[in-house]
Design a protein around this motif. Structure first.
Motif, PDB file in Angstrom:
ATOM      1  N   THR A 240      -0.223  40.759   4.494  1.00 49.05           N
ATOM      2  CA  THR A 240      -0.530  42.095   3.992  1.00 49.05           C
ATOM      3  C   THR A 240      -1.837  42.105   3.226  1.00 49.05           C
ATOM      4  OG1 THR A 240       1.841  42.411   3.749  1.00 49.05           O
ATOM      5  CG2 THR A 240       0.437  44.039   2.712  1.00 49.05           C
ATOM      6  N   VAL A 241      -2.195  41.008   2.625  1.00 49.34           N
ATOM      7  CA  VAL A 241      -3.401  40.943   1.817  1.00 49.34           C
ATOM      8  C   VAL A 241      -4.071  39.591   2.069  1.00 49.34           C
ATOM      9  CG1 VAL A 241      -2.149  40.012  -0.187  1.00 49.34           C
ATOM     10  CG2 VAL A 241      -4.318  41.208  -0.533  1.00 49.34           C
ATOM     11  N   PRO A 242      -5.404  39.532   2.143  1.00 52.54           N
ATOM     12  CA  PRO A 242      -6.065  38.231   2.244  1.00 52.54           C
ATOM     13  C   PRO A 242      -5.655  37.342   1.075  1.00 52.54           C
ATOM     14  CG  PRO A 242      -7.618  40.007   2.653  1.00 52.54           C
ATOM     15  CD  PRO A 242      -6.367  40.653   2.154  1.00 52.54           C
ATOM     16  N   TRP A 243      -5.545  36.050   1.322  1.00 49.13           N
ATOM     17  CA  TRP A 243      -5.089  35.135   0.282  1.00 49.13           C
ATOM     18  C   TRP A 243      -6.234  34.220  -0.139  1.00 49.13           C
ATOM     19  CZ3 TRP A 243      -3.690  35.011   5.398  1.00 49.13           C
ATOM     20  CH2 TRP A 243      -4.087  33.887   6.125  1.00 49.13           C
TER      21      TRP A 243
ATOM     22  N   LYS B  70     -11.497  33.720   0.404  1.00 52.51           N
ATOM     23  CA  LYS B  70     -10.208  34.155   0.926  1.00 52.51           C
ATOM     24  C   LYS B  70     -10.151  33.977   2.439  1.00 52.51           C
ATOM     25  CE  LYS B  70      -9.245  37.566  -2.684  1.00 52.51           C
ATOM     26  NZ  LYS B  70      -8.991  38.998  -2.987  1.00 52.51           N
ATOM     27  N   SER B  71      -8.927  33.953   2.947  1.00 52.48           N
ATOM     28  CA  SER B  71      -8.698  33.906   4.393  1.00 52.48           C
ATOM     29  C   SER B  71      -7.811  35.071   4.792  1.00 52.48           C
ATOM     30  CB  SER B  71      -8.028  32.588   4.797  1.00 52.48           C
ATOM     31  OG  SER B  71      -8.898  31.493   4.620  1.00 52.48           O
ATOM     32  N   ASP B  72      -7.827  35.402   6.082  1.00 51.14           N
ATOM     33  CA  ASP B  72      -7.007  36.491   6.608  1.00 51.14           C
ATOM     34  C   ASP B  72      -6.770  36.216   8.082  1.00 51.14           C
ATOM     35  OD1 ASP B  72      -5.796  38.796   7.415  1.00 51.14           O
ATOM     36  OD2 ASP B  72      -7.337  40.146   6.665  1.00 51.14           O
ATOM     37  N   ASP B  73      -5.509  36.003   8.449  1.00 48.54           N
ATOM     38  CA  ASP B  73      -5.222  35.735   9.861  1.00 48.54           C
ATOM     39  C   ASP B  73      -4.634  36.943  10.578  1.00 48.54           C
ATOM     40  OD1 ASP B  73      -2.682  35.861   8.892  1.00 48.54           O
ATOM     41  OD2 ASP B  73      -2.100  33.826   9.453  1.00 48.54           O
TER      42      ASP B  73
ATOM     43  N   ARG C 154      -1.946  44.591  -2.588  1.00 50.52           N
ATOM     44  CA  ARG C 154      -1.959  44.812  -1.143  1.00 50.52           C
ATOM     45  C   ARG C 154      -3.284  45.448  -0.731  1.00 50.52           C
ATOM     46  NH1 ARG C 154       1.538  41.952  -1.881  1.00 50.52           N
ATOM     47  NH2 ARG C 154       3.768  42.137  -1.460  1.00 50.52           N
TER      48      ARG C 154
END
Length: 424
Positions: free
Chosen positions: A221-224, A214-217, A158
């Motif tokens: 909880t954590v960038p994937w 990685k991406s983060d929208d 996380r």
């Protein structure tokens, strides 16, 4: 059946293991697939299969004796690598590392101690105990990353903003391990990389360095991990320093022949900082090495050679160049929990850049994130001699891919390609 025919136990039966079993059978070997999942893809094509949990090393070792196994192989996950080492030791079969040495590539506490002894830099880390979170985090910077001591598959990882958030997440993170503490690392904002190598006669041969994007929208909880590209655009920046670190680790654990992979960060002027090392091949991306090398390197061949004929690995890798012939990318689509009603926007293999598309959830199926469930909602492998072309097709697919539920809600997390600073 010929008496001198190899009888190979393959530990693991999901789709990643199908090419490994097929190649073993093509070599004329008798394949015996074993894990705790019934009716899985690799079991359906094996000569024999058994539903025995690989964590029960004694039970699988007895099975090895009963079926007359003369070799055992696994990879693609830290858990299976650990199970394979434990079983091999009990069954008297060969394995790249015994359990006590492999532990340095599995247990994060031992690993950090190894890095300290070897002078290998890594993000600032604290052991954090239940009930002592604020005390144990004193002096740590935020944001931070939580990690269980010996879990796998990013379970419990996380990105959190302060000690209060770590306290709130503690029980969930700790639940993936039996250790009395979790690890908390300062978040590293450098570029992220995966490196696969194969140690031959004690010296690591770097197979590739890959960009790990990685991406983060804002919802997760954590960038994937959304895209991995082979080879990295920064291969020359990191190759020398990373190889020196691999050599130190291989010597420390006593690895003479076998896989050694590394996940690390790098930024100009700061150098490499290691996230972790692993005694197995990265799963759900090693195919990209074969695509980008135009078939010159096949991980399944290396794994099989290493069981019975490590000298053959040396021949296969002679003169290998980690810059690779083409550029390959794995696009990884993650989903929210929900029942899939509609799937669209994913390419088939008539697309000249597409090597493979796998859709894990069809209409009527439920996306779930329980341990043991499917790792992605879908994945697509692309390959091209031109990285610009690969980037353009990536952007198109990140926009078009879709899985919706009965209310029309988008279940796919929205991937975004990482664009280097100063570029459009």
């Amino acid at each position: 059946m010929s008496e001198d025919r190899h009888r190979l136990v393959v530990l693991g039966s999901m789709d990643e293991f199908v090419p490994l079993v097929r190649k073993a059978r093509e070599r004329g070997w008798h394949t015996i697939v074993c894990d705790g999942y019934p009716n899985t893809p690799a079991k359906l094509i094996a000569d024999e299969s058994y539903d025995v949990d690989p964590r029960d090393a004694d039970a699988v070792a007895r099975l090895c004796a009963e079926v007359g196994a003369d070799g055992i192989v696994s990879s693609y996950s830290d858990l299976l690598a650990e199970c394979c080492a434990n079983i091999a030791q009990r069954a008297g079969l060969g394995c790249p590392l015994p359990p006590d040495r492999l532990a340095y590539l599995r247990d994060k506490s031992l690993m950090k101690g190894m890095f300290d002894e070897l002078g290998i830099p890594y993000p600032k880390t604290a052991r954090v105990r239940r009930g002592h979170v604020r005390e144990d985090l004193e002096g740590m910077g935020f944001p931070c990353v939580t990690k269980p001591t010996d879990a796998w598959g990013s379970h419990g990882v996380r990105v959190l903003g302060d000690a209060r958030e770590v306290e709130a997440a503690y029980d969930e993170v700790a639940g993936y391990s039996d250790a009395p503490y979790i690890f908390v690392e300062e978040y590293d904002d450098g570029l992220e990389f995966n490196l696969m190598s194969w140690v031959v006669d004690g010296r690591p041969v770097v197979l590739e360095v890959a960009d790990r994007e990685k991406s983060d929208d804002g919802e997760a909880t954590v960038p994937w991990v959304s895209r991995i590209v082979y080879p990295s655009a920064h291969t020359d920046d990191v190759l020398g320093e990373a190889t020196e670190m691999l050599q130190k680790v291989a010597g420390y654990v006593g690895l003479l022949n076998g896989p050694l992979c590394m996940q690390f960060f790098w930024a100009p002027g700061r150098g490499v900082r290691v996230c972790e090392c692993a005694g197995r091949i990265f799963g759900y991306e090693h195919e990209l090495l074969e695509y980008a090398s135009a078939g010159a390197v096949c991980v399944e061949d290396l794994l099989l050679d290493n069981v019975y004929d490590p000298v053959a690995v040396s021949s296969r890798l002679e003169g290998h160049d980690p810059h690779l012939a083409d550029v390959a990318a794995g696009l990884y689509f993650h989903g929210r929990d929900g029942r899939v009603v509609s799937v669209g926007g994913l390419p088939d293999e008539s697309d000249p850049l597409v090597k493979e598309t796998i859709v894990y959830y069809r209409p009527g199926e439920i996306i779930s994130h329980q341990v043991g469930d499917k790792p992605y909602a879908a994945r697509v492998y692309l390959c091209s001699p031109d990285r610009g072309e690969l980037d353009r097709r990536t952007d198109e697919l990140f926009q078009s891919a879709s899985m919706t539920d009965g209310q029309g809600r988008e279940l796919l997390l929205r991937n975004r390609r990482k664009v280097p600073e100063g570029t459009a």
